[in-house]
Scaffold this motif. Structure first.
Motif, PDB file in Angstrom:
ATOM      1  N   LEU A  80       0.859  -1.206  -0.010  1.00  0.00           N
ATOM      2  CA  LEU A  80      -0.037   0.060   0.049  1.00  0.00           C
ATOM      3  C   LEU A  80       0.925   1.487  -0.088  1.00  0.00           C
ATOM      4  CD1 LEU A  80      -2.503  -0.697   2.900  1.00  0.00           C
ATOM      5  CD2 LEU A  80      -2.581  -1.653   0.513  1.00  0.00           C
ATOM      6  N   ALA A 140       5.145   0.184   7.432  1.00  0.00           N
ATOM      7  CA  ALA A 140       4.445  -0.578   8.446  1.00  0.00           C
ATOM      8  C   ALA A 140       4.264  -1.998   7.874  1.00  0.00           C
ATOM      9  CB  ALA A 140       2.917  -0.167   8.640  1.00  0.00           C
ATOM     10  N   ASP A 191       2.198  -5.480   8.268  1.00  0.00           N
ATOM     11  CA  ASP A 191       0.782  -5.709   8.770  1.00  0.00           C
ATOM     12  C   ASP A 191       0.214  -5.019   9.846  1.00  0.00           C
ATOM     13  OD1 ASP A 191       0.479  -8.101   7.241  1.00  0.00           O
ATOM     14  OD2 ASP A 191       1.796  -9.364   8.277  1.00  0.00           O
ATOM     15  N   GLN A 192      -0.014  -3.777   9.356  1.00  0.00           N
ATOM     16  CA  GLN A 192      -0.493  -2.431  10.140  1.00  0.00           C
ATOM     17  C   GLN A 192       0.481  -2.171  11.504  1.00  0.00           C
ATOM     18  OE1 GLN A 192      -4.674  -3.055  10.333  1.00  0.00           O
ATOM     19  NE2 GLN A 192      -4.806  -2.993   8.180  1.00  0.00           N
ATOM     20  N   GLU A 193       1.647  -2.537  11.673  1.00  0.00           N
ATOM     21  CA  GLU A 193       2.377  -2.229  12.875  1.00  0.00           C
ATOM     22  C   GLU A 193       3.707  -1.569  12.321  1.00  0.00           C
ATOM     23  OE1 GLU A 193       2.069  -2.887  15.904  1.00  0.00           O
ATOM     24  OE2 GLU A 193       0.253  -4.262  15.994  1.00  0.00           O
ATOM     25  N   GLN A 194       4.115  -0.278  12.855  1.00  0.00           N
ATOM     26  CA  GLN A 194       5.248   0.245  12.572  1.00  0.00           C
ATOM     27  C   GLN A 194       6.256  -0.764  12.405  1.00  0.00           C
ATOM     28  OE1 GLN A 194       6.168   4.402  13.463  1.00  0.00           O
ATOM     29  NE2 GLN A 194       4.250   5.093  13.419  1.00  0.00           N
ATOM     30  N   GLU A 242       0.939  -7.719   4.534  1.00  0.00           N
ATOM     31  CA  GLU A 242       0.596  -6.421   3.921  1.00  0.00           C
ATOM     32  C   GLU A 242       1.621  -5.221   4.412  1.00  0.00           C
ATOM     33  OE1 GLU A 242      -3.444  -4.706   4.079  1.00  0.00           O
ATOM     34  OE2 GLU A 242      -2.791  -3.255   5.667  1.00  0.00           O
ATOM     35  N   ALA A 265       2.776  -1.638   4.078  1.00  0.00           N
ATOM     36  CA  ALA A 265       2.536  -0.075   3.733  1.00  0.00           C
ATOM     37  C   ALA A 265       3.863   0.551   3.914  1.00  0.00           C
ATOM     38  CB  ALA A 265       1.681   0.544   4.771  1.00  0.00           C
ATOM     39  N   PHE A 297       4.770   5.143   3.377  1.00  0.00           N
ATOM     40  CA  PHE A 297       4.198   6.356   3.520  1.00  0.00           C
ATOM     41  C   PHE A 297       5.234   7.295   4.093  1.00  0.00           C
ATOM     42  CE2 PHE A 297       2.727   3.408   6.806  1.00  0.00           C
ATOM     43  CZ  PHE A 297       3.284   4.053   7.969  1.00  0.00           C
TER      44      PHE A 297
END
Lengths: 148, 83
Positions: free
Chosen positions: B4, B56, B58-61, B73, B75, B77
């Protein structure tokens, strides 16, 4: 502990009333409301976020606040999408038996939210020029003073 | 693996997410970014300054040297600017 990420506006007065309702132990309620600053010719701020991670990150920050201070209740609301200058963008409220915990926890929540929750602001000026807002070193310094 | 992109990274790459299959020698976040940069000029432009990129898993920093084993996943950014 409640976290809400939403496009809709909110009513700070009503939120504060419901936060403290039903708990007679609460002796202090502190809140912070952030507004879209219309600096220069900024007409709109568009808020992008990372659905899923945003909620998790806010819940983790809120849980940490409850670990550090004896809070009776807390609430974090963050708006997303296009917001005009002057609009409410973020709301943090804390409730505790005594004022110091509520004051400190509210400040902690804002400092951590600004540096850890995945939101990004884009400024749009009256003539349609768009610009992503840069992260500020002062925000990092504000979060770091809570290190332990 | 799903990747993402957010904010100006999303705009420079021209999409918000994609499914990718990096080669076996891509084992960390740093490897992944290096590999993405070789794909097309827009990736190279978007990742020109990696000090401006956060990640990140799996949605953890996470950090750039974090392993990608088992990650579903990723991400990428810019530093966050909420509040």
């Amino acid at each position: 502990m409640t976290v809400r990420v939403q496009e809709a506006d909110f009513d700070p007065g009503a939120e504060l009333e419901s936060l403290a309702a039903g708990d007679k132990e609460i002796g202090a309620v502190v809140s912070f409301t952030g507004l879209v600053r219309g600096t220069g010719d900024v007409s709109t701020m568009t808020l992008e976020h990372y659905p899923g991670m945003t909620e998790k990150a806010l819940e983790a920050i809120e849980a940490e606040a409850h670990e550090r201070w004896p809070l009776q209740a807390s609430l974090v609301i963050h708006r997303v999408g296009p917001l005009p200058a002057g609009a409410r963008i973020v709301f943090v409220a804390t409730a505790s038996r005594h004022r110091r915990a509520a004051f400190e926890a509210a400040e902690f929540l804002m400092d951590f939210l600004k540096t850890r929750a995945p939101f990004w602001k884009k400024e749009v000026t009256a003539d349609g020029t768009e610009e992503w807002v840069d992260a500020r070193e002062t925000d990092n310094a504000a979060a770091e003073r809570w290190a332990r | 693996m799903r990747v993402l992109y957010f904010a100006w990274l999303r705009e420079r790459i021209g999409m918000g997410s994609e499914e990718i299959s990096p080669p076996d020698n891509v084992t960390t976040v740093a490897d992944l970014i290096a590999w993405l940069k070789t794909r097309e000029a827009r990736y190279e432009a978007a990742f020109g300054d990696v000090t401006a990129i956060r990640v990140a898993l799996d949605q953890e920093q996470a950090d750039f040297d974090a392993p990608l084993t088992g990650v579903r996943e990723v991400a990428l950014f810019p530093p966050v600017t909420g509040g």
